[in-house]
Design a protein around this motif. Structure first.
Motif, PDB file in Angstrom:
ATOM      1  N   ALA A  90       0.850  -1.055  -0.153  1.00  0.00           N
ATOM      2  CA  ALA A  90      -0.238  -0.102   0.054  1.00  0.00           C
ATOM      3  C   ALA A  90       0.872   1.164  -0.006  1.00  0.00           C
ATOM      4  O   ALA A  90       0.577   2.011  -0.638  1.00  0.00           O
ATOM      5  CB  ALA A  90      -0.845  -0.176   1.038  1.00  0.00           C
TER       6      ALA A  90
ATOM      7  N   TYR B 296       0.660   3.317  -3.358  1.00  0.00           N
ATOM      8  CA  TYR B 296      -0.280   4.530  -3.044  1.00  0.00           C
ATOM      9  C   TYR B 296       0.258   5.826  -2.038  1.00  0.00           C
ATOM     10  O   TYR B 296      -0.364   6.545  -1.878  1.00  0.00           O
ATOM     11  CB  TYR B 296      -1.707   3.970  -2.597  1.00  0.00           C
TER      12      TYR B 296
ATOM     13  N   ASP C 228      -1.365   4.033   4.133  1.00  0.00           N
ATOM     14  CA  ASP C 228      -1.943   2.775   4.580  1.00  0.00           C
ATOM     15  C   ASP C 228      -3.277   2.907   4.598  1.00  0.00           C
ATOM     16  O   ASP C 228      -4.039   1.673   5.019  1.00  0.00           O
ATOM     17  CB  ASP C 228      -1.135   2.693   6.086  1.00  0.00           C
TER      18      ASP C 228
ATOM     19  N   VAL D 197      -5.922  -3.937   4.580  1.00  0.00           N
ATOM     20  CA  VAL D 197      -4.536  -3.730   4.737  1.00  0.00           C
ATOM     21  C   VAL D 197      -3.924  -4.400   5.880  1.00  0.00           C
ATOM     22  O   VAL D 197      -4.529  -4.247   7.045  1.00  0.00           O
ATOM     23  CB  VAL D 197      -4.130  -2.362   4.773  1.00  0.00           C
TER      24      VAL D 197
END
Length: 585
Positions: free
Chosen positions: A274, A278, A281, A424
């Motif tokens: 993540a 990106y 989180d 996540v």
């Protein structure tokens, strides 16, 4: 005082006499006839007052906005149907109108949306607005649906204390002086964490609680000093046991409350992936933009900011390509740099490729022409694009580039409609706090490490992975949990790595360490933010809209005036005195 709710009057009641009560949303005197839009929490119905009923007509003609009235009359079909409201096919012909309470001139109209300070000062008026009624009822239905789901599956609703022990590991506690124990204090709970673990040790197996929690921290649109969590805990479970159960719960509740079908199953992503893709989180998967690592391509470039981070094992150099971004003006590019600076960036480099393929970039001069072309090609840059670059320590660079990604997604209309849930997993166990020069727990100090070997954990805490997991929805963390430490030796070792010595651990957490000695089962759980989920369901960016009586960003209740000074006599009862220098700050 009433036989029916205003918003539920319909064709099945035509010809019947009803008694209604509510507020005058609108009162219109057209000379030959008076119309009143009468509102209660279920909606609005039109009341018609004909001139041959002189007494009722006189009352109707005198009505003001938000007067509280009672109406008795007969339901009849409307000649001019109003398709915009649920009661639009009928009206009530009033035979009697009673004014229950006159309203003083109001600071704002229910169909207006004034500034938030005004709304919060007159919260009782703000909550009358149909939009606010809708959002509060969404929250109510959410909590009802969660309770029904859990009750039907054998979870036990158990209350835990509000006055508890101060255990300052994380946000600041709200302290409450103990009158009967001079110089000692309770704390309001930041969460029921330790109590729900102890309930597992006590053999209750499956616990839940819609719990009020308190944290003395800075407020934002998604933070409040007091908030509501759905706390859950399970005995004899691994990660997937918890995750699969609560995923099914969230899917069912979204379907019931707002008619939304969420993915089945939710996708899963490690924390490391993540952050790499990106810069967050809690990534918003509706945004298609992704970060691209370019360190290998800039290690030998002449730009020290890039080469220094690229050759640092703890550094990162990353690029973000924005399709169509070449349309940004220099002023807009500077706005992106200022936005990144809020998240720790010391600068934001860029390369803009115009419609003819020409590249404009302040950093191009530090590269050989073919090397810079290879860099842009690696990122996938094309005509009409802009590429932003960030460099520095790994986590900080990821964070500010993740913030740039979110801004670009919004600015360029790239964020897709719909709902994108995500798990996540595999969070780091610890993170290093530069200010305190010690490790702190990324989740909380009761989260179990992935390794069960204490010496292995001690040997390399920086690389330790936890058994923590978060549920993310559209870029919002809506739930966070973990498998807990259930052996006292491991819990003591984790405290030690966090800089909490044996004496301090005993003073703060001795009751937990003692409880773990007496046959604690493997256990884990999760907590969901009710306020945040309700805000998502209601379609608002601020949790203040779904909390009946929230605080401002300055931690005040404008309606009641809290916090406020307390008389010296009352302070003396709880053995507290305010220092003069504190009042002068």
């Amino acid at each position: 005082m009433r036989t029916h709710y205003c918003g539920l009057v319909d064709e099945t009641l035509i010809g019947q006499t009803v008694t209604l009560a509510g507020w005058t949303d609108v009162a219109r005197n057209l000379g030959g006839v008076c119309f009143i839009d009468l509102r209660d929490h279920e909606g609005i119905v039109q009341v018609t007052v004909e001139p041959d009923n002189a007494e009722a007509f006189a009352v109707a003609a005198s009505l003001g906005y938000e007067d509280v009235i009672q109406v008795e009359g007969v339901v009849r079909a409307r000649h001019a149907v109003n398709e915009k409201i649920r009661t639009g096919k009928v009206e009530v012909i009033a035979s009697r109108i009673t004014v229950l309470n006159k309203a003083a001139p109001l600071p704002f109209h229910a169909h207006e949306n004034p500034g938030e300070d005004i709304r919060l000062k007159y919260r009782y008026l703000d909550l009358r607005r149909p939009e606010m009624q809708r959002m509060q009822r969404t929250r109510i239905r959410l909590v009802q649906a969660l309770r029904r789901w859990l009750d039907a599956r054998g979870f036990q609703d158990i209350e835990t204390p509000i006055l508890t022990k101060a255990t300052p590991e994380g946000a600041r506690d709200f302290l409450v002086p103990a009158r009967m124990h001079p110089g000692e204090f309770y704390a309001l709970p930041q969460s029921p964490q330790l109590f729900k673990q102890i309930l597992m040790i006590a053999g209750f197996d499956r616990y839940y609680q819609v719990a009020r929690c308190f944290r003395d921290e800075a407020l934002r649109a998604d933070r409040q000093l007091e908030f509501t969590q759905l706390d859950m805990e399970f005995a004899f479970v691994r990660e997937r046991d918890v995750q699969d159960t609560v995923e099914a719960m969230i899917r069912d509740v979204f379907r019931e409350v707002i008619g939304v079908e969420l993915a089945d199953p939710f996708p899963r992503m490690t924390w490391a992936e993540a952050m790499r893709r990106y810069g967050s989180d809690k990534p918003d998967l509706r945004n298609p933009l992704e970060l691209v690592d370019v360190a290998e391509l800039v290690k030998d470039c002449g730009f020290a900011v890039f080469s220094g981070a690229a050759n640092d094992p703890k550094g990162r150099v990353v690029a973000l390509r924005i399709p169509g971004g070449a349309s940004l003006s220099r002023k807009q590019i500077d706005e992106y740099a200022a936005h990144a600076a809020k998240f720790g960036a010391k600068g934001l480099a860029y390369a803009r490729i115009d419609g003819n393929g020409a590249v404009n970039s302040p950093i191009a001069k530090f590269f050989a022409e073919d090397a810079f072309a290879a860099l842009l090609a690696h990122v996938g840059a094309d005509k009409g694009d802009i590429v932003f670059f960030g460099a520095g320590p790994y986590n900080r660079t990821s964070e500010f580039m993740g913030a740039v990604r979110l801004k670009a997604g919004r600015d360029f209309g790239l964020v897709e409609e719909g709902w994108r849930p995500l798990w996540v997993t595999d969070f780091p166990m610890f993170e290093w706090d530069e200010e305190e020069q010690r490790y702190v727990a990324l989740h909380h100090p009761f989260t179990a490490p992935a390794v069960d070997d204490i010496e292995q954990l001690r040997a390399d805490p920086a690389s330790a992975v936890s058994r923590g997991y978060d549920m993310v929805l559209n870029g919002n963390e809506i739930g966070g949990g973990s498998i807990r430490i259930h052996r006292p030796e491991m819990q003591s070792a984790v405290f030690e790595l966090l800089g909490i010595g044996a004496e301090e651990a005993q003073a703060k957490f001795g009751f937990l360490l003692d409880a773990l000695k007496y046959g604690a089962p493997p256990h884990g759980g999760i907590a969901f933010g009710i306020d945040r989920i309700a805000a998502l369901m209601a379609g608002t960016d601020s949790i203040r809209d779904v909390i009946p009586f929230p605080k401002t960003t300055t931690a005040q209740c404008l309606m009641t005036g809290a916090p406020s000074p307390v008389p010296d006599e009352q302070l003396a009862e709880v053995h507290v005195r305010v220092r003069e220098e504190s009042l002068q700050k």
